[in-house]
Design a protein around this motif. Structure first.
Motif, PDB file in Angstrom:
ATOM      1  N   ALA A  37       5.541   4.327   2.023  1.00 45.04           N
ATOM      2  CA  ALA A  37       6.034   5.533   2.707  1.00 45.04           C
ATOM      3  C   ALA A  37       6.808   5.159   3.968  1.00 45.04           C
ATOM      4  O   ALA A  37       7.872   5.729   4.242  1.00 45.04           O
ATOM      5  CB  ALA A  37       4.864   6.456   3.043  1.00 45.04           C
ATOM      6  N   GLU A  38       6.306   4.186   4.725  1.00 43.42           N
ATOM      7  CA  GLU A  38       7.003   3.724   5.926  1.00 43.42           C
ATOM      8  C   GLU A  38       8.351   3.093   5.566  1.00 43.42           C
ATOM      9  O   GLU A  38       9.354   3.311   6.262  1.00 43.42           O
ATOM     10  CB  GLU A  38       6.152   2.706   6.678  1.00 43.42           C
ATOM     11  N   MET A  39       8.367   2.298   4.493  1.00 46.03           N
ATOM     12  CA  MET A  39       9.611   1.640   4.068  1.00 46.03           C
ATOM     13  C   MET A  39      10.657   2.679   3.673  1.00 46.03           C
ATOM     14  O   MET A  39      11.822   2.583   4.066  1.00 46.03           O
ATOM     15  CB  MET A  39       9.327   0.685   2.911  1.00 46.03           C
ATOM     16  N   TYR A  40      10.232   3.679   2.891  1.00 47.79           N
ATOM     17  CA  TYR A  40      11.181   4.718   2.488  1.00 47.79           C
ATOM     18  C   TYR A  40      11.651   5.532   3.689  1.00 47.79           C
ATOM     19  O   TYR A  40      12.813   5.938   3.754  1.00 47.79           O
ATOM     20  CB  TYR A  40      10.585   5.627   1.410  1.00 47.79           C
ATOM     21  N   SER A  41      10.767   5.750   4.647  1.00 49.70           N
ATOM     22  CA  SER A  41      11.161   6.462   5.856  1.00 49.70           C
ATOM     23  C   SER A  41      12.260   5.704   6.592  1.00 49.70           C
ATOM     24  O   SER A  41      13.241   6.295   7.062  1.00 49.70           O
ATOM     25  CB  SER A  41       9.944   6.655   6.756  1.00 49.70           C
ATOM     26  N   LYS A  42      12.101   4.382   6.691  1.00 53.17           N
ATOM     27  CA  LYS A  42      13.131   3.556   7.330  1.00 53.17           C
ATOM     28  C   LYS A  42      14.441   3.612   6.545  1.00 53.17           C
ATOM     29  O   LYS A  42      15.516   3.728   7.129  1.00 53.17           O
ATOM     30  CB  LYS A  42      12.667   2.112   7.444  1.00 53.17           C
ATOM     31  N   SER A  62      16.157   6.868   7.158  1.00 57.48           N
ATOM     32  CA  SER A  62      16.723   6.855   8.514  1.00 57.48           C
ATOM     33  C   SER A  62      18.016   6.043   8.554  1.00 57.48           C
ATOM     34  O   SER A  62      19.020   6.468   9.146  1.00 57.48           O
ATOM     35  CB  SER A  62      15.698   6.291   9.495  1.00 57.48           C
ATOM     36  N   SER A  70       0.846  -1.195   0.000  1.00 60.26           N
ATOM     37  CA  SER A  70       0.000   0.000   0.000  1.00 60.26           C
ATOM     38  C   SER A  70       0.882   1.247   0.000  1.00 60.26           C
ATOM     39  O   SER A  70       2.071   1.192   0.334  1.00 60.26           O
ATOM     40  CB  SER A  70      -0.895   0.014   1.239  1.00 60.26           C
ATOM     41  N   ARG A  71       0.284   2.363  -0.341  1.00 61.97           N
ATOM     42  CA  ARG A  71       1.014   3.631  -0.368  1.00 61.97           C
ATOM     43  C   ARG A  71       1.593   3.950   1.014  1.00 61.97           C
ATOM     44  O   ARG A  71       2.720   4.420   1.135  1.00 61.97           O
ATOM     45  CB  ARG A  71       0.089   4.745  -0.833  1.00 61.97           C
ATOM     46  N   GLU A  72       0.826   3.668   2.050  1.00 67.58           N
ATOM     47  CA  GLU A  72       1.287   3.930   3.418  1.00 67.58           C
ATOM     48  C   GLU A  72       2.477   3.043   3.783  1.00 67.58           C
ATOM     49  O   GLU A  72       3.437   3.494   4.408  1.00 67.58           O
ATOM     50  CB  GLU A  72       0.151   3.704   4.424  1.00 67.58           C
ATOM     51  N   THR A  73       2.412   1.783   3.384  1.00 68.13           N
ATOM     52  CA  THR A  73       3.508   0.855   3.662  1.00 68.13           C
ATOM     53  C   THR A  73       4.775   1.291   2.933  1.00 68.13           C
ATOM     54  O   THR A  73       5.868   1.260   3.505  1.00 68.13           O
ATOM     55  CB  THR A  73       3.119  -0.579   3.261  1.00 68.13           C
TER      56      THR A  73
END
Length: 75
Positions: A22-27, A30, A17-20
């Motif tokens: 976004a979370e992956m790219y955030s990680k 980081s 999903s788009r949210e997932t």
């Protein structure tokens, strides 16, 4: 210890999903900032040696990325 991601590990982006995503790219961002993400480099080639670089990239059992040196290249 640095984190090494494989193409297989990142292939889930295609179905996530788009949210997932976004979370992956955030990680990933980081990990890059913290110096925990490692992308092994096997060899760097000058751009004019692209045929040799492509042949090398097509060989099996590589342990790192094949990169092009772009510093003096005319684009």
């Amino acid at each position: 210890e640095p984190t090494v991601l494989s193409t297989t590990a990142l292939s889930c982006i295609a179905w996530a999903s788009r949210e997932t995503v976004a979370e992956m790219y955030s990680k990933l961002i980081s990990w890059m900032k913290d110096g925990k993400l490692k992308a092994p480099i096997e060899k760097t080639y000058r751009l004019e040696n692209y045929k040799e670089a492509i042949a090398h990239a097509q060989q099996g059992a590589r342990k790192g990325k094949i990169l092009f040196e772009m510093s003096n290249a005319r684009l």
